[in-house]
Each structure stands twice: as structure tokens, then as C-alpha cells.
Design a protein around this motif. Structure first.
Motif, PDB file in Angstrom:
ATOM      1  N   ASP A  36       0.860  -1.178   0.000  1.00 26.10           N
ATOM      2  CA  ASP A  36       0.000   0.000   0.000  1.00 26.10           C
ATOM      3  C   ASP A  36       0.897   1.230   0.000  1.00 26.10           C
ATOM      4  O   ASP A  36       2.003   1.215   0.564  1.00 26.10           O
ATOM      5  CB  ASP A  36      -0.887   0.050   1.248  1.00 26.10           C
ATOM      6  CG  ASP A  36      -2.053  -0.928   1.194  1.00 26.10           C
ATOM      7  OD1 ASP A  36      -2.164  -1.677   0.207  1.00 26.10           O
ATOM      8  OD2 ASP A  36      -2.838  -0.946   2.160  1.00 26.10           O
ATOM      9  N   ASP A  38       0.610   5.515   0.696  1.00 24.50           N
ATOM     10  CA  ASP A  38      -0.019   6.812   0.960  1.00 24.50           C
ATOM     11  C   ASP A  38       0.939   7.872   0.455  1.00 24.50           C
ATOM     12  O   ASP A  38       2.059   8.007   0.982  1.00 24.50           O
ATOM     13  CB  ASP A  38      -0.260   7.013   2.462  1.00 24.50           C
ATOM     14  CG  ASP A  38      -1.506   6.325   2.964  1.00 24.50           C
ATOM     15  OD1 ASP A  38      -2.270   5.803   2.147  1.00 24.50           O
ATOM     16  OD2 ASP A  38      -1.717   6.321   4.194  1.00 24.50           O
ATOM     17  N   ALA A  51      -4.192   7.572  -1.876  1.00 26.04           N
ATOM     18  CA  ALA A  51      -3.955   6.286  -1.216  1.00 26.04           C
ATOM     19  C   ALA A  51      -4.121   5.169  -2.246  1.00 26.04           C
ATOM     20  O   ALA A  51      -5.151   5.095  -2.934  1.00 26.04           O
ATOM     21  CB  ALA A  51      -4.914   6.091  -0.049  1.00 26.04           C
ATOM     22  N   THR A  53      -3.903   0.979  -2.741  1.00 24.41           N
ATOM     23  CA  THR A  53      -3.945  -0.229  -1.919  1.00 24.41           C
ATOM     24  C   THR A  53      -3.808  -1.487  -2.755  1.00 24.41           C
ATOM     25  O   THR A  53      -4.164  -1.526  -3.940  1.00 24.41           O
ATOM     26  CB  THR A  53      -5.253  -0.299  -1.126  1.00 24.41           C
ATOM     27  OG1 THR A  53      -6.370  -0.366  -2.018  1.00 24.41           O
ATOM     28  CG2 THR A  53      -5.405   0.924  -0.226  1.00 24.41           C
ATOM     29  N   SER A 188      -7.169  -6.043   7.864  1.00 18.95           N
ATOM     30  CA  SER A 188      -7.852  -4.754   7.823  1.00 18.95           C
ATOM     31  C   SER A 188      -8.247  -4.341   9.221  1.00 18.95           C
ATOM     32  O   SER A 188      -8.326  -5.168  10.143  1.00 18.95           O
ATOM     33  CB  SER A 188      -9.101  -4.822   6.928  1.00 18.95           C
ATOM     34  OG  SER A 188     -10.027  -5.759   7.457  1.00 18.95           O
ATOM     35  N   ASP A 204      -5.208  -0.815   6.366  1.00 15.05           N
ATOM     36  CA  ASP A 204      -4.721  -2.153   6.083  1.00 15.05           C
ATOM     37  C   ASP A 204      -3.683  -2.503   7.141  1.00 15.05           C
ATOM     38  O   ASP A 204      -2.986  -1.621   7.667  1.00 15.05           O
ATOM     39  CB  ASP A 204      -4.098  -2.236   4.687  1.00 15.05           C
ATOM     40  CG  ASP A 204      -5.140  -2.468   3.605  1.00 15.05           C
ATOM     41  OD1 ASP A 204      -6.312  -2.741   3.951  1.00 15.05           O
ATOM     42  OD2 ASP A 204      -4.788  -2.356   2.417  1.00 15.05           O
ATOM     43  N   GLU A 217      -3.075   3.825   6.754  1.00 18.07           N
ATOM     44  CA  GLU A 217      -4.440   4.312   6.539  1.00 18.07           C
ATOM     45  C   GLU A 217      -4.804   4.220   5.064  1.00 18.07           C
ATOM     46  O   GLU A 217      -3.979   4.496   4.181  1.00 18.07           O
ATOM     47  CB  GLU A 217      -4.544   5.759   7.018  1.00 18.07           C
ATOM     48  CG  GLU A 217      -5.972   6.266   7.136  1.00 18.07           C
ATOM     49  CD  GLU A 217      -6.067   7.588   7.875  1.00 18.07           C
ATOM     50  OE1 GLU A 217      -7.192   8.112   7.994  1.00 18.07           O
ATOM     51  OE2 GLU A 217      -5.020   8.099   8.337  1.00 18.07           O
ATOM     52  N   THR A 218      -6.063   3.857   4.795  1.00 16.62           N
ATOM     53  CA  THR A 218      -6.499   3.620   3.423  1.00 16.62           C
ATOM     54  C   THR A 218      -7.677   4.488   3.011  1.00 16.62           C
ATOM     55  O   THR A 218      -8.251   4.277   1.944  1.00 16.62           O
ATOM     56  CB  THR A 218      -6.890   2.138   3.225  1.00 16.62           C
ATOM     57  OG1 THR A 218      -7.931   1.797   4.157  1.00 16.62           O
ATOM     58  CG2 THR A 218      -5.696   1.229   3.438  1.00 16.62           C
ATOM     59  N   ASP A 219      -8.057   5.450   3.841  1.00 15.03           N
ATOM     60  CA  ASP A 219      -9.160   6.348   3.490  1.00 15.03           C
ATOM     61  C   ASP A 219      -8.599   7.730   3.170  1.00 15.03           C
ATOM     62  O   ASP A 219      -7.396   7.935   3.140  1.00 15.03           O
ATOM     63  CB  ASP A 219     -10.185   6.413   4.618  1.00 15.03           C
ATOM     64  CG  ASP A 219      -9.537   6.719   5.959  1.00 15.03           C
ATOM     65  OD1 ASP A 219      -8.694   7.631   6.023  1.00 15.03           O
ATOM     66  OD2 ASP A 219      -9.848   6.030   6.956  1.00 15.03           O
ATOM     67  N   TYR A 223      -3.667  10.377   6.264  1.00 16.40           N
ATOM     68  CA  TYR A 223      -2.687   9.483   5.653  1.00 16.40           C
ATOM     69  C   TYR A 223      -1.630   9.180   6.706  1.00 16.40           C
ATOM     70  O   TYR A 223      -0.630   9.878   6.820  1.00 16.40           O
ATOM     71  CB  TYR A 223      -2.081  10.136   4.409  1.00 16.40           C
ATOM     72  CG  TYR A 223      -3.149  10.573   3.423  1.00 16.40           C
ATOM     73  CD1 TYR A 223      -3.680   9.674   2.507  1.00 16.40           C
ATOM     74  CD2 TYR A 223      -3.666  11.865   3.462  1.00 16.40           C
ATOM     75  CE1 TYR A 223      -4.683  10.055   1.632  1.00 16.40           C
ATOM     76  CE2 TYR A 223      -4.672  12.264   2.595  1.00 16.40           C
ATOM     77  CZ  TYR A 223      -5.176  11.350   1.683  1.00 16.40           C
ATOM     78  OH  TYR A 223      -6.189  11.720   0.824  1.00 16.40           O
ATOM     79  N   GLU A 225       0.619   6.108   9.114  1.00 21.32           N
ATOM     80  CA  GLU A 225       1.227   4.780   9.149  1.00 21.32           C
ATOM     81  C   GLU A 225       1.905   4.613  10.492  1.00 21.32           C
ATOM     82  O   GLU A 225       2.347   5.590  11.098  1.00 21.32           O
ATOM     83  CB  GLU A 225       2.241   4.642   8.012  1.00 21.32           C
ATOM     84  CG  GLU A 225       2.949   3.305   7.913  1.00 21.32           C
ATOM     85  CD  GLU A 225       4.317   3.303   8.565  1.00 21.32           C
ATOM     86  OE1 GLU A 225       4.870   2.197   8.766  1.00 21.32           O
ATOM     87  OE2 GLU A 225       4.828   4.390   8.895  1.00 21.32           O
TER      88      GLU A 225
END
Length: 507
Positions: A36, A38, A51, A53, A188, A204, A217-219, A223, A225
Motif C-alpha cells: 500500500d 499513501d 492512497a 492499496t 484490515s 490495512d 491508513e487507506t481512506d 494518511y 502509518e
């Protein structure tokens, strides 16, 4: 593998992070990878989301006899091939430090051997976490620390969380969490609080093992981690000697990093301590640090008195009292400033505490080094391997000065010394340089965590960084898990050199 830092893909730059897994085939190839990303700068350059993924990835690597290595990983995004150069040093057959090593950005992180086929039930227990990045503006820093307890099905049964959004913690402290953390490739997570503007955050998750989880973060809410580390049986604030690591932005929005030693009674007081700081190239020591602590569940309110933490007026540092939310884990605690800059200033800081179990490191051994910080070019990240002999050191280093690369340069002859309390100095006064080099020497203060690991705080006036050294092939009792939490909180900015030779921000 995971690494984060500063990316310049769109010509302007932003924070970025990469997290995922690859298989090293033993003959120089990375296969069967998924990552993934960001990266607002990359997303802007590709006219895409920020983002990305579940990207299939592959690449190459090469490892030299001293444990240093180079490589790359590639992904395809909307038909465009995107490649990240890699530079790393292995400290065991299951861990290493890694940096991004290409002309489009720089960052630091870790590579860890994963446990295969973890069952959901193996994650049942308590974890503390710390995540860092930027909010939806992609300019303002966003950090969070907290703790959660998982049942055998991955549901959060209890938890608390604090946020710091560009220094603001009002209404963002001590919030109950609900949600889940589910295993998978990747797994997740959903973390839900009442924090205004955040709501439910989606991540994720890659599990290194049942004691160490990596989140990204995936939204589009933010952002971030970071890491979650097991705290089962270790939710109380640690007692005894502690190593302090802090970093952030000062009141003039300049970067700083700090390290120190604290003595905790575990229940109510920091009885003594000291702190060293490098704030925009201004180096100072706070020789008498005290504090107080008050715990409720997995969260401790920690106030440190007499520390430098971002007050800078006319190139003069000011010491004050600051309050942090602290969430302990097995071996330390995540920290996040929770006082809006001591109530009167707009400061941003966070970091970690580490339980100190030794006051010296093993002599006549090989060590891996990773530093991450800033200089006049912007983000700087370094990898090195050196061997100690008595009090002297020698080896090779690589550096990425935000796209200006130094490869396989000689560290020269260095020296180190350590006091009885585990605080000491480490320097390489005559490093080999080339046209891409920024500094000809490295000077630092070190703080021993255990017999194989030490925190480093760079004390040069034209560059500041924070990082670690670790014994290559250490015993199982080393602080390996905690090392990936030593990340500076100022990599979201792009500093430039001021007239007096220290790093200032350019926004």
C-alpha cells in the motif's frame, strides 16, 4: 517492509508512506509482493487518489558481506510504472533498517521477517499503538496514540485513543475506541472514535507476528502509518531507567529532535532525568528534568518539567513543562503531546519511551545504523555499517539527501564513549564525501537501550536527525521490535537552510 518520509514526485512534495510484504527468493529477486502507498505528491503527479492499496509488486535486491544492501520495488498505477529505490542494512536474519534511495524522495523504516499464517485468535490481547502522517489537507501533521484490547474474533472490546491534529488536541484526548483488527494478506482494521472530523478510520494491517502489527491508513480522512505492539501484561507505566525520544515542530514551525534519560517510580513521579535537544541546529542540554504521572487503564498522563520541546525565541531555547498522553507496551510507551503546546504555544511533538536494561553496548562487534532527519536539502536518511574496535569505529555509509545520493562512502575513523548511566557520544569526524554530500562529519549523543541497541541524536548545527544503532546478529533479548517506532515527527515538512545555518521550514 515499511518506510515513510518525504516525496517530491509532483515537484512540490508531501509526506509519503509505503507498507507491504514481499518474498525474497534467495537469488536477488523480490516476488509475490503486495504493498500500500499513501502519497499525496505521487497521487497529484498521476492525477489520481492519494492512497493506493493492494498493489502487486516485484523487484530486485543485492546484499553485501557486511549486511548492507540495495534494491528496488516496482508497481503499476493506472498504467504508469512507479519504482522505489531501496537501501538497507541487515542486523539479523529477521530484521533490518531500510531507506528509500532514489531521486524522487527519501524516507526510513524497517524490514522484518513475517510469521506465516497467523490465526485470528493469536491476536487476542492488548496492544498499544502510535501512528503518524498528515490529515486531509496533506500539509498539517496528524498523529495518534492509543490502546485497544482484541477478543479472539478481532473485535475491539475496550480501548482509548488521543489525536494531535496540527498541534491541536482539544476534544481529541482520551476517546473510547470501537472497531476491529482482522488478520489477512493484508488484514484490515476499523477504528472508530467520537473525534470530530475523523469518525471511523480505515487501515490495512500487516502482522509481523502476534506481538507486532503494522498499520497504514487507506481512506481520505488522513494518511497515517505506524505500529501496534503487544501490551498484554504491560499496560502499567514502566518503572526504573527509561530512554526518551522526542521530535516534532517548534513554535516557529522548525524541526527538532530530542533524546534523554528519565528515572520513573512507575506510579506517580519522574524523580530525575536529563534531555538533549537539536532544534533547528541549536543544540542544548536540559540537565534537571522531573515530572509526574497519573494512570487510568492503559493511558497515562505524563508531565515533564524543565524540558526543551519547541520554545525558540531569537535563536534561544526555552525550557518549560509539557504534558503527554502515554500508552505503555512491552518494552516502552508511545508518547503524544496533549497540551496544545503547553497551553500557550502551538507545538507539535511525540515519540517514545524505552525501558533501559543495560548501560553499555557490546564491544568489537558489527553494528547497523539508521538516521532520519533534515538538512538544507530537506529530508535526509542514512544507512551505515560499522565495526567497533575498542573505542574506535570504521565502516561504510549511504545517504539520501532528498534525491542527492551518496553510496558506499567511507565513514573514516570514528570514536564513541559511554558514561555509567548509558549516555554517551558517537562521532565520525572525517567522512568521505562527494558532490552529493551535505555534511563532512557526524556527531551524536547516544543513549543505550540494551547491550545491543542505542538511540542516536545528531548534534550537528547544519543537520539534525534521530535514529538507532543495533548490533548485527544480536541475542533474542534485544529491543528489535521497538526500533521501528524511532521515527521523526518532522518528515512531513521540507526544511531549507537559514542564514545562521540551521534548518527552517518552507511550506
Amino acid at each position: 517492509m515499511s518506510f515513510s518520509g518525504y516525496d517530491t514526485s509532483n515537484g512540490y512534495g508531501s509526506y509519503f508512506s509505503v507498507l507491504g510484504s514481499v518474498t525474497a527468493n534467495g537469488s536477488g529477486g523480490f516476488t509475490n509482493g503486495t504493498i500500500d502507498i499513501d502519497d499525496p505528491a505521487l497521487g497529484s503527479a498521476l492525477r489520481s487518489n492519494y492512497a493506493f492499496t493492494h498493489l502487486p509488486t516485484s523487484g530486485t535486491y543485492n546484499v553485501t558481506s557486511d549486511g548492507r544492501g540495495t534494491g528496488n520495488i516496482s508497481v503499476s498505477i493506472n498504467g504508469t510504472n512507479v519504482q522505489f529505490g531501496l537501501d538497507f542494512v541487515l542486523t539479523s536474519n529477521s530484521h533490518g533498517a531500510i531507506t528509500r534511495f532514489d531521486s524522487y524522495g527519501s524516507g526510513s523504516g524497517a524490514i522484518d521477517l513475517q510469521s506465516a499464517n497467523l490465526a485470528q485468535s493469536s491476536l487476542a490481547g492488548s496492544y498499544a499503538f502510535g501512528f503518524n502522517g498528515v490529515d486531509s489537507t496533506v500539509v498539517n501533521s496528524l498523529s495518534t496514540v492509543g490502546a485497544f484490547t482484541l477478543d479472539g474474533n478481532g473485535q475491539i472490546t475496550a480501548g482509548q485513543q488521543d489525536f494531535g491534529d496540527n498541534g491541536n488536541s482539544r476534544g481529541l484526548r482520551n476517546l473510547p475506541i470501537s472497531g476491529s483488527v482482522l488478520v489477512g494478506v493484508p488484514g484490515s482494521s476499523q477504528l472508530t472514535t467520537s473525534a470530530f472530523g475523523f469518525g471511523t478510520l480505515h487501515f490495512d494491517v500487516w502482522a509481523i507476528d502476534s506481538t507486532h502489527l503494522k498499520f497504514i491508513e487507506t481512506d481520505s480522512v488522513g494518511y497515517m502509518e505506524g505500529d501496534a505492539i503487544s501490551s498484554t501484561g504491560h499496560t502499567s507505566f514502566p518503572s526504573g531507567p527509561l530512554v526518551l525520544a522526542l521530535s516534532g515542530e517548534d513554535v516557529s514551525e522548525g524541526p527538532f529532535a530530542a533524546g534523554g534519560l528519565l528515572m520513573s517510580n512507575g506510579t506517580s513521579q519522574i524523580t530525575s532525568g536529563l534531555e538533549d535537544i537539536n532544534d533547528q541546529g541549536i543544540v542544548a542540554e536540559a540537565p534537571s528534568v522531573t515530572g509526574s504521572l497519573s494512570s487510568s487503564g492503559p493511558r497515562t498522563v505524563l508531565t515533564l518539567n524543565g524540558i526543551y520541546n519547541g520554545i525558540l525565541t531569537n535563536n534561544t531555547l526555552g525550557a518549560a513543562s509539557y504534558t503527554f498522553a502515554a500508552y505503555p507496551y512491552d518494552g516502552g510507551a508511545f508518547l503524544l503531546e496533549a497540551d496544545n503546546g503547553a497551553g500557550s504555544t502551538f507545538g507539535i511533538s511525540g515519540g517514545n519511551l524505552y525501558v533501559q536494561s543495560a548501560t553499555s553496548i557490546e564491544a568489537s562487534q558489527g553494528y547497523g545504523l539508521n538516521l532520519s532527519g533534515v538538512n538544507g536539502n530537506g529530508e535526509v536518511d542514512s544507512i551505515a555499517q560499522f565495526t567497533t574496535s575498542g573505542s574506535t569505529m570504521s565502516g561504510l555509509y549511504d545517504a539520501n539527501n532528498l534525491g542527492y545520493l551518496v553510496t558506499g562512502a567511507n565513514l573514516g575513523t570514528g570514536s564513541y564513549s559511554i558514561n555509567p548511566n548509558g549516555r554517551g557520544s558517537l562521532s565520525f569526524p572525517s567522512m568521505q564525501v562527494n558532490a552529493n554530500s551535505y555534511i563532512p562529519a557526524l556527531n551524536s549523543t547516544l543513549y543505550v537501550l540494551d547491550s545491543s541497541t542505542a538511540l542516536l541524536l545528531e548534534t550537528d548545527s547544519s543537520q539534525l536527525s534521530i535514529g538507532t544503532i543495533q548490533l548485527q546478529n544480536p541475542s533474542s533479548g534485544s529491543s528489535m521490535t521497538q526500533l521501528s517506532t524511532v521515527r521523526p515527527r518532522f518528515t512531513i515538512v521540507n526544511p531549507v537552510l537559514s542564514a545562521h545555518g540551521s534548518a527552517h521550514l518552507k511550506r
